[in-house]
Design an enzyme around this catalytic site. Sequence first.
Site: not given
Length: 232
Positions: A13, A79, A153, A173-174, A197
Amino acid sequence: MKTIAIIGAMQEEITPLLAYFKDYDTKNIGGNSYYIANYKNYKIIIAYSKIGKIHAALTCSSMILCFNADYIIFTGVAGGLSSDLKIGDIVLATSLCQYDVDITAFGHPLGFIPESSVYINTNKILNDIAKQVAKDKNIPLKDGIIASGDTFVSNRDKKQWIIENFNACAVEMEGASIAVVSNLLNIPFCVIRSISDSADDNADINFDEFLSTSAIKSASFVLSMVDKIIKI
Ligand code: ADE
């Protein structure tokens, strides 16, 4: 000299950012490398935190307390939860929440921590800059709530549960830890993500396939934002 901090979760990233700035110094703190570049009268600090809310909280705190960041920008992949978010789309967080916080046993709402709030808003000035970049570049920018938690997920039921309980359009997640830390330390922040995704049964395969291309989209969007921020 003002400082703009750009944080990703994974090496992929931030690689496009390091390739852009080329010339930078490196400092190591707490298991992370911080890359420091000078750019048109501004200092740009770049780091990846490692995956998850705790790692991101440490990186964000270090950016603010050790490097005196004046702005925090998170860049990376997410996601997609809304059906109108497709792989490669860019999403701007209007607010963030921690979908995995649960002290409902004490009568609190899901996602709520006493003396905090379920949702933390991102900064309007940075969000307006993101919208301007999207307009200039003719990029269809979606915005909405982003939900964070320490799980990748990849399951329809969990995806549906997050949508129903938090009305989120994307999951990662952050982001919420960047929100908590920046908000408590009074530093303007924003979160830009590109969809890798759809958080469904194919999420792991799609993530592996689209991580790099979506990360590049998010990073190049953020670079365009930097060019506008330095004119504030
Ligand atoms: N980041 C990118 N895709 C994700 C997903 N499906 N779940 C959590 N974080 C993600």
